[in-house]
Design an enzyme around this catalytic site. Sequence first.
Site, short mmCIF file in Angstrom:
data_model
loop_
_atom_site.label_atom_id
_atom_site.label_comp_id
_atom_site.label_asym_id
_atom_site.label_seq_id
_atom_site.Cartn_x
_atom_site.Cartn_y
_atom_site.Cartn_z
N TRP A 1 0.82 -1.22 0.00
CA TRP A 1 0.00 0.00 0.00
C TRP A 1 0.84 1.25 0.00
O TRP A 1 0.56 2.19 -0.75
CB TRP A 1 -1.01 -0.03 1.15
CG TRP A 1 -1.95 -1.19 1.01
CD1 TRP A 1 -2.06 -2.27 1.82
CD2 TRP A 1 -2.89 -1.42 -0.07
NE1 TRP A 1 -3.01 -3.13 1.33
CE2 TRP A 1 -3.53 -2.64 0.18
CE3 TRP A 1 -3.24 -0.70 -1.22
CZ2 TRP A 1 -4.51 -3.16 -0.67
CZ3 TRP A 1 -4.22 -1.22 -2.07
CH2 TRP A 1 -4.83 -2.44 -1.79
N ASP B 1 -2.39 6.88 5.64
CA ASP B 1 -3.36 5.90 5.16
C ASP B 1 -3.64 4.97 6.34
O ASP B 1 -2.79 4.19 6.75
CB ASP B 1 -2.77 5.12 3.98
CG ASP B 1 -3.69 4.02 3.48
OD1 ASP B 1 -4.79 3.83 4.05
OD2 ASP B 1 -3.31 3.33 2.51
N LYS C 1 -12.83 -1.95 5.96
CA LYS C 1 -12.09 -2.81 6.89
C LYS C 1 -12.56 -2.64 8.33
O LYS C 1 -12.92 -3.62 8.97
CB LYS C 1 -10.59 -2.54 6.76
CG LYS C 1 -10.04 -3.28 5.55
CD LYS C 1 -9.04 -2.52 4.75
CE LYS C 1 -8.79 -3.21 3.41
NZ LYS C 1 -8.01 -2.39 2.51
C1 LIG Z 1 -7.44 -1.96 1.45
C2 LIG Z 1 -6.42 -0.90 1.51
C3 LIG Z 1 -6.29 0.09 0.50
C4 LIG Z 1 -7.13 0.08 -0.74
O1 LIG Z 1 -8.42 0.46 -0.47
P1 LIG Z 1 -9.51 0.60 -1.63
O2 LIG Z 1 -10.70 1.08 -0.87
O3 LIG Z 1 -9.69 -0.76 -2.23
O4 LIG Z 1 -9.01 1.58 -2.61
C5 LIG Z 1 -5.33 1.07 0.68
N1 LIG Z 1 -4.53 1.08 1.76
C6 LIG Z 1 -4.62 0.16 2.73
C7 LIG Z 1 -3.70 0.24 3.92
C8 LIG Z 1 -5.55 -0.86 2.63
O5 LIG Z 1 -5.64 -1.78 3.59
#
Ligand SMILES: *Cc1c(COP(=O)(O)O)cnc(C)c1O
Length: 363
Positions: free
Chosen positions: A107, A175, A199
Amino acid sequence: MIESVKSVIHNFNSGPSVLPEEVFQEASRAILDFNNSGLSILEIGHRTSLFQSVMDEARSLVKELMQLDDDHEVLFLHGGATTQFMQVPMNLLNENELASYTDTGTWGSKAIKEAKLFGHVEIAGSSRETNYTSIPKNLSVSPTAAYLHITTNETIAGTQWKKIPYDCGVPLVADMSSDILSRVLDFNKFDLVYAGAQKNIGAAGVNLVVVNKNILGKVNRPIPTILDYRNHIREGSMLNTPPVFAVYVAMLTLRWLKKQGGVAVIEKINNAKAELFYKTLDSLPLFRGVVAKEDRSTMNAVFVIDDAILEKEFLERCRQEGMVGIKGHRSVGGFRASMYNALKMESVEALTGLMKDFANKKG
Ligand SMILES: *Cc1c(COP(=O)(O)O)cnc(C)c1O
């Protein structure tokens, strides 16, 4: 009332992932009749007072749960975290400027790739050399950087920043897709936080963005209307039609979190789940954790069995016992158990019980 059959399933999916049972119940009722309006949540206008109150409650719950000050604005936006990989530098990084990024896995790397489209990028710290099994400890951040970007929890690698570099000297961007609201952090010390909802805080289709409004308006490129955070702040996340149902599910999940006692309480539960899992893992030589102990994620536990046949057998046992989502990410292999806020302790007890039983028979 809609009967649930979920009780026999232990959902360790990495995202979209398990949500509280009462959220499923409430959301399914709202699909049939939202708040006794005679209308489904799927057919109400987003400018109605019915939905306005959902958006208002969702935003104020985030403010309350994160204890945000008045400089921090709460937005619910389309596009998932991946859109933020480009929206962040588009709004914060001039073409001739430098942004500082940490390279901690899949990521973090994706965020870096997008930032390079908008300006210069330096790598403040990287764990690439350990195959992303650790978190870099000594960062080197240029004082002139527009911001430092970290991925607080690397969902695929299974690593998590335990010590947040609050004092990096430049605005801090994170993020937090896979550990948002799972532990107490000083959220006001971040200038921008983003997280896909699927999540820890809801269903796929909406993205939470918390931004310190004082860092906006400093780039000189033209920003398309829908991608300029300032427009979303001005319009209260109603610049265009928001993902109505996804915002509603996020609101219900935030309500549930508040009812549990908030972030401090859920953090204790998350720590207890992670402790039980990792203690069991370390006690069974058949299984091996791949992440440096001090950097192990409380949300996503990544582990392996160094024997392809036993690996397959264990996955089959998990399937038989109703454990879903244990197979590791296709880029890493092995196993991954995601233990988000809504995953119950009894699911971790079931998994660790199975691991012990399996190790006793095969080890
Ligand atoms: C799942 C995830 C993403 C991607 O998220 P999307 O909603 O599919 O764009 C980005 N960063 C992290 C840390 C993630 O776990």
